[in-house]
Scaffold this active site. Structure first.
Site, PDB file in Angstrom:
ATOM      1  N   GLU A   1     -13.080  41.925  24.146  1.00  0.00           N
ATOM      2  CA  GLU A   1     -13.766  41.965  22.846  1.00  0.00           C
ATOM      3  C   GLU A   1     -15.241  42.317  22.996  1.00  0.00           C
ATOM      4  O   GLU A   1     -15.944  42.487  22.007  1.00  0.00           O
ATOM      5  CB  GLU A   1     -13.581  40.624  22.114  1.00  0.00           C
ATOM      6  CG  GLU A   1     -14.476  39.479  22.578  1.00  0.00           C
ATOM      7  CD  GLU A   1     -14.046  38.805  23.878  1.00  0.00           C
ATOM      8  OE1 GLU A   1     -13.209  39.371  24.607  1.00  0.00           O
ATOM      9  OE2 GLU A   1     -14.596  37.724  24.177  1.00  0.00           O
TER      10      GLU A   1
ATOM     11  N   CYS B   1     -10.966  35.372  30.216  1.00  0.00           N
ATOM     12  CA  CYS B   1     -11.993  34.718  31.045  1.00  0.00           C
ATOM     13  C   CYS B   1     -11.597  33.269  31.323  1.00  0.00           C
ATOM     14  O   CYS B   1     -10.645  33.029  32.047  1.00  0.00           O
ATOM     15  CB  CYS B   1     -13.369  34.861  30.389  1.00  0.00           C
ATOM     16  SG  CYS B   1     -14.732  34.534  31.542  1.00  0.00           S
TER      17      CYS B   1
ATOM     18  N   HIS C   1     -14.053  40.394  29.370  1.00  0.00           N
ATOM     19  CA  HIS C   1     -14.010  40.178  27.919  1.00  0.00           C
ATOM     20  C   HIS C   1     -13.658  41.482  27.212  1.00  0.00           C
ATOM     21  O   HIS C   1     -14.548  42.306  26.987  1.00  0.00           O
ATOM     22  CB  HIS C   1     -15.368  39.679  27.428  1.00  0.00           C
ATOM     23  CG  HIS C   1     -15.654  38.266  27.801  1.00  0.00           C
ATOM     24  ND1 HIS C   1     -15.297  37.200  27.013  1.00  0.00           N
ATOM     25  CD2 HIS C   1     -16.232  37.731  28.910  1.00  0.00           C
ATOM     26  CE1 HIS C   1     -15.649  36.068  27.596  1.00  0.00           C
ATOM     27  NE2 HIS C   1     -16.219  36.369  28.752  1.00  0.00           N
TER      28      HIS C   1
END
Lengths: 252, 200
Positions: free
Chosen positions: B180, B78, B178
């Site tokens: 994660e 990001c 993202h």
């Protein structure tokens, strides 16, 4: 193309997930970390942990819950309840939240939205609005729905966005826990008034209700809680129903 | 394998650290940009604003840029992806300039883009071939506009604006989404980067 999100809300009090009707009559439904990870596996797009603690002692546990949840959860986590300042937002983010929802504190001092957005970015600032219908208007209520303000909910939503909120979490106090459907008119009015995502909350009782708030309310996301915690339906069934009416959803 | 997350300020590193912290990884979180490059894999995480991050990067910008250009496998997520570029309309300061281009505001009515959106890999990218991912979680108002589209490893579209979901320059990969926060498939992509990112 962005999909429509199913957001699972866990109301947390004293470190436990509880569920009540219209902010009262609370029942224990389980451990927040366990529930959050179980809902991720079931296909939830996001988790919201909302602290509804009455006292500072109960509230102290929330950041710890967030920390333990973030270490096991690999979908976005929003933290809300008792956030007063940009420093509080910072603490919540450091504890593991991706977004932080601000409710009463924004009404008292709207600058908190701007300060938080400047420091951490609009994408993590959620303005949480509790609205109650009076005739053809909705008024903003604060302090867990107990205190009425003079703010018009639709205008207030627009102002929150002007001040830096990147998302609106919109709860209908009238519908919350009633399981008779979201307030479609309220959701539509707010989603037309702002250009950030609107998460509709309060009233989900059936698969049809969830589909309705997307199709007729213009919501970007639907918050669900009780119907999942009580085993009335599952995230998978909600998404199947959404697919059947041609809403774009993420596969689990 | 030493994996270092460069911590340039505010933000949630818990999920990212947990996702990267596998058995054969020794994970470090480093606030100093010069020390951050003393590692086998560098990760630039994804929360904050460009101006503030560029300021934190400034003292070690040249050293980090040189290390990446010498081949240090680097993953930007990001805002971390955006820092790989020259500059951003979001804030003052210089990015690393590892990939030529500028970061500009999403050209859409609904900004920020928050939610799950497509990831359409460019044919033949090794990372996406080893860890298929068709949808991921985004939370961004700004996007990267590489000068050369050959840098793009995957595309996505928000409203009418098509922009890179992923870019690559040698061992360096930038992800606008993202991983994660993109559930099991996202975590697998991170693990795949640790494996494939290290081989030339």
């Amino acid at each position: 193309m962005l999909t429509k999100r199913v957001v699972v809300c866990l109301d947390v009090r004293g470190g436990r997930v509880v569920k009540g009707t219209s902010f009262v009559n609370l029942r224990d439904v389980g451990d927040p970390v366990e529930l959050a990870t179980r809902y991720e596996l079931a296909g939830a797009d996001e988790i919201v942990l909302l602290d509804i603690s009455a006292s500072a002692e109960e509230r102290g546990t929330l950041l710890d819950v967030a920390r333990r949840t973030a270490e096991r959860l690999f979908i976005p986590l929003t933290l809300g309840g008792g956030i007063r300042s940009a420093d509080d937002v910072g603490s919540a983010l450091r504890a593991g939240a991706d977004k932080v929802s601000i409710n009463s504190a924004a009404v008292v001092r709207p600058e908190v939205l701007t300060e938080s957005a400047r420091r951490f970015g609009s994408q993590c600032v959620v303005a949480s609005i509790d609205a109650k219908r009076e005739g053809s208007h909705w008024f903003v209520h604060v302090k867990g729905g107990r205190e009425r303000t003079e703010l018009d909910a639709i205008r207030w939503a627009a102002e929150c966005v002007r001040r830096g909120a990147g998302e609106i979490l919109l709860t209908s106090i009238d519908q919350d826990g009633a399981r008779t459907g979201y307030d479609i008119e309220l959701t539509r009015a707010v989603s037309s008034a702002v250009d950030v995502p609107v998460v509709a909350s309060g009233g989900a009782g059936s698969l049809q209700h969830v589909c309705d708030v997307f199709q007729h309310g213009g919501a970007d996301a639907a918050l669900v809680a009780g119907i999942l915690h009580d085993g009335i339906t599952t995230v998978g069934e909600i998404k199947d129903a959404m697919r059947r009416v041609h809403l774009m959803v993420r596969a689990a | 394998m030493r994996v270092t997350i460069f911590d340039y300020g505010a933000g949630n590193l818990h999920s990212l650290a947990k996702a990267l912290d596998t058995t054969d990884v020794s994970l470090a979180i480093e606030t100093d940009p010069v020390r951050a490059v003393e590692t086998d894999v560098l990760v630039l995480p994804g929360v904050g604003a460009f101006g503030a991050a560029a300021e934190r990067l400034a003292s070690g910008r040249g050293i980090m840029r040189d290390a990446i250009q010498r081949g240090l496998p680097t993953l930007g997520i990001c805002l971390g992806m955006q820092l790989l570029f020259d500059a951003s309309d979001e804030g003052a300061g210089e990015g690393l300039g590892v990939i030529a281009g500028r970061v500009t505001r999403l050209n859409a009515a609904r900004v920020p883009q928050i939610g799950w959106n497509d990831v359409t890999p460019v044919a033949g990218d090794a990372l996406f071939a080893s860890a298929p991912l068709s949808m991921a979680y985004y939370a961004n108002s700004f996007v990267c506009r590489p000068t050369d589209e050959l840098a793009v490893a995957a595309w996505t579209t928000h409203e009418g604006d098509r922009f890179p979901a992923a870019v690559r320059a040698g061992n360096t990969v930038g992800l606008q989404f993202h991983p994660e926060k993109s559930s099991a498939a996202g975590v697998q992509l991170l693990h795949a980067f640790l494996k494939t990112g290290v081989t030339p």
